[in-house]
Scaffold this active site. Structure first.
Site, PDB file in Angstrom:
ATOM      1  N   GLY A  18      43.608  45.818  24.504  1.00  0.00           N
ATOM      2  CA  GLY A  18      43.266  45.058  23.304  1.00  0.00           C
ATOM      3  C   GLY A  18      41.805  44.674  23.247  1.00  0.00           C
ATOM      4  O   GLY A  18      41.134  44.869  22.232  1.00  0.00           O
ATOM      5  N   ILE A  19      41.279  44.117  24.347  1.00  0.00           N
ATOM      6  CA  ILE A  19      39.867  43.746  24.384  1.00  0.00           C
ATOM      7  C   ILE A  19      38.992  44.980  24.506  1.00  0.00           C
ATOM      8  O   ILE A  19      37.976  45.118  23.822  1.00  0.00           O
ATOM      9  CB  ILE A  19      39.609  42.767  25.551  1.00  0.00           C
ATOM     10  CG1 ILE A  19      40.250  41.405  25.245  1.00  0.00           C
ATOM     11  CG2 ILE A  19      38.112  42.602  25.809  1.00  0.00           C
ATOM     12  CD1 ILE A  19      40.154  40.401  26.377  1.00  0.00           C
ATOM     13  N   ASP A  65      40.593  56.629  38.147  1.00  0.00           N
ATOM     14  CA  ASP A  65      41.091  55.509  38.935  1.00  0.00           C
ATOM     15  C   ASP A  65      39.863  54.823  39.526  1.00  0.00           C
ATOM     16  O   ASP A  65      39.231  55.343  40.454  1.00  0.00           O
ATOM     17  CB  ASP A  65      42.019  56.016  40.040  1.00  0.00           C
ATOM     18  CG  ASP A  65      42.596  54.888  40.888  1.00  0.00           C
ATOM     19  OD1 ASP A  65      42.123  53.744  40.787  1.00  0.00           O
ATOM     20  OD2 ASP A  65      43.524  55.165  41.680  1.00  0.00           O
ATOM     21  N   ASN A  92      35.121  46.452  32.246  1.00  0.00           N
ATOM     22  CA  ASN A  92      36.167  45.620  31.669  1.00  0.00           C
ATOM     23  C   ASN A  92      37.528  45.791  32.337  1.00  0.00           C
ATOM     24  O   ASN A  92      38.351  44.877  32.312  1.00  0.00           O
ATOM     25  CB  ASN A  92      36.294  45.966  30.173  1.00  0.00           C
ATOM     26  CG  ASN A  92      37.550  45.410  29.532  1.00  0.00           C
ATOM     27  OD1 ASN A  92      37.717  44.194  29.430  1.00  0.00           O
ATOM     28  ND2 ASN A  92      38.439  46.296  29.106  1.00  0.00           N
ATOM     29  N   TYR A  96      46.458  42.054  35.895  1.00  0.00           N
ATOM     30  CA  TYR A  96      46.779  40.626  35.861  1.00  0.00           C
ATOM     31  C   TYR A  96      48.178  40.392  36.446  1.00  0.00           C
ATOM     32  O   TYR A  96      49.056  39.870  35.779  1.00  0.00           O
ATOM     33  CB  TYR A  96      46.707  40.168  34.393  1.00  0.00           C
ATOM     34  CG  TYR A  96      46.751  38.683  34.131  1.00  0.00           C
ATOM     35  CD1 TYR A  96      45.625  37.897  34.324  1.00  0.00           C
ATOM     36  CD2 TYR A  96      47.901  38.074  33.640  1.00  0.00           C
ATOM     37  CE1 TYR A  96      45.643  36.540  34.037  1.00  0.00           C
ATOM     38  CE2 TYR A  96      47.931  36.715  33.348  1.00  0.00           C
ATOM     39  CZ  TYR A  96      46.800  35.963  33.550  1.00  0.00           C
ATOM     40  OH  TYR A  96      46.826  34.610  33.261  1.00  0.00           O
ATOM     41  N   SER A 144      36.905  36.131  33.568  1.00  0.00           N
ATOM     42  CA  SER A 144      37.976  35.331  32.973  1.00  0.00           C
ATOM     43  C   SER A 144      37.666  33.865  33.147  1.00  0.00           C
ATOM     44  O   SER A 144      37.179  33.440  34.207  1.00  0.00           O
ATOM     45  CB  SER A 144      39.322  35.646  33.632  1.00  0.00           C
ATOM     46  OG  SER A 144      40.328  34.764  33.156  1.00  0.00           O
ATOM     47  N   TYR A 157      43.798  37.354  41.708  1.00  0.00           N
ATOM     48  CA  TYR A 157      43.087  37.605  40.447  1.00  0.00           C
ATOM     49  C   TYR A 157      41.951  36.597  40.258  1.00  0.00           C
ATOM     50  O   TYR A 157      40.817  36.964  39.945  1.00  0.00           O
ATOM     51  CB  TYR A 157      44.079  37.517  39.290  1.00  0.00           C
ATOM     52  CG  TYR A 157      43.467  37.675  37.913  1.00  0.00           C
ATOM     53  CD1 TYR A 157      43.252  38.935  37.373  1.00  0.00           C
ATOM     54  CD2 TYR A 157      43.130  36.556  37.155  1.00  0.00           C
ATOM     55  CE1 TYR A 157      42.710  39.089  36.106  1.00  0.00           C
ATOM     56  CE2 TYR A 157      42.585  36.701  35.887  1.00  0.00           C
ATOM     57  CZ  TYR A 157      42.382  37.956  35.366  1.00  0.00           C
ATOM     58  OH  TYR A 157      41.828  38.088  34.117  1.00  0.00           O
ATOM     59  N   LYS A 161      37.936  37.390  40.157  1.00  0.00           N
ATOM     60  CA  LYS A 161      37.114  37.095  38.984  1.00  0.00           C
ATOM     61  C   LYS A 161      35.964  36.144  39.327  1.00  0.00           C
ATOM     62  O   LYS A 161      34.865  36.264  38.779  1.00  0.00           O
ATOM     63  CB  LYS A 161      37.978  36.508  37.866  1.00  0.00           C
ATOM     64  CG  LYS A 161      38.933  37.512  37.229  1.00  0.00           C
ATOM     65  CD  LYS A 161      38.198  38.657  36.564  1.00  0.00           C
ATOM     66  CE  LYS A 161      39.141  39.554  35.783  1.00  0.00           C
ATOM     67  NZ  LYS A 161      38.447  40.683  35.120  1.00  0.00           N
TER      68      LYS A 161
END
Length: 253
Positions: A18-19, A65, A92, A96, A144, A157, A161
């Site tokens: 989506g992003i 990959d 990007n 998650y 994030s 995660y 980040k």
């Protein structure tokens, strides 16, 4: 019509999400030739390339990959060969996985770091020699806001980040004298279609999220894309080593 990124070539990873797809479309609309990196999402990548080329924009899809150094090297080489030197990197791609702390294993921890931090290092290391040779470049990592806010079941995660913000600052120091800037965009709660399949009660979740924010609406992929497009432009040439939270005022300070 000429755009602010005419003459530039961008590589966007995680380009079919989506992003990611919003970033691809915005950079292409601003005039960049865009190499879209994906991992097994062939149909979405094909459709997005077709939509962009139909309107006269330049885009190609490449699969890799990003945890594999050889695959990353090949990806960067293919983008260069087909579109020219890449001078805008939008790093990007990520994952998650929600794993409770008590169920975290050394294997799941390592996988989280490889996917959400080491892959960004591999990409930057492979792409920056071309940027420094051309004395111009933009590295934009997608972090994030969770790195600052914290959340249950996301220890690997969140750690990755937070590390990505550190890597971005390190790149700013390493490469600034060579004409390359590095910045991190940290999205807040962004409304994407994939949310509907993983959130048990989207309406209740949205209400909780809006109560955390200053701006009373959900974020949109286009909000992230607009920030990325600015950081990729000439106008952002004096901004580097920064993390820009695009979160509606969820985390302040």
């Amino acid at each position: 019509m000429p755009g602010p990124l005419n003459g530039h070539t961008a590589l966007v990873t995680g380009a079919t999400g989506g992003i990611g797809s919003a970033i691809v479309q915005r950079l292409a609309a601003d005039g960049a030739a865009v190499a879209m990196a994906h991992f097994g999402d062939h149909q979405a990548a094909t459709d997005l390339v077709a939509n962009l080329t139909h309107t006269g924009q330049t885009a190609i899809a490449l699969e890799a990959d990003l945890r594999d150094p050889r695959a990353v090297h090949t990806l960067c080489q293919q983008a260069h060969e087909r579109l020219g030197p890449v001078d805008v990197l939008v790093s990007n791609a990520g994952a998650y996985p929600r794993i409770p702390w008590t169920e975290t294993t050394p294997s799941s921890w390592q996988e989280g770091l490889e996917t959400n931090l080491t892959s960004h290092y591999l990409l930057a290391h492979a792409i920056t020699p071309g940027m420094t040779a051309g004395r111009w470049g933009r590295i934009i990592t997608i972090g994030s806001v969770i790195a600052a806010a914290g959340r249950h079941d996301l220890s690997a995660y969140i750690s990755a980040k937070a590390g990505l913000e550190g890597l971005t600052r390190a790149l700013a120091r390493e490469l600034g004298a060579e004409g390359v800037t590095a910045n991190c965009v940290a999205p807040g709660s962004i409304r994407v279609p994939a949310e509907d399949s993983v959130v048990p009660d989207p309406v209740a979740m949205t209400a909780r999220q809006l109560a955390r924010q200053c701006v009373p609406r959900r974020g949109r992929p286009e909000d992230i894309a607009a920030t990325v497009a600015f950081l990729a432009s000439e106008e952002a040439g004096f901004i580097t080593g920064q993390t820009l939270r695009v979160d509606g005022g969820w985390v302040l300070g």
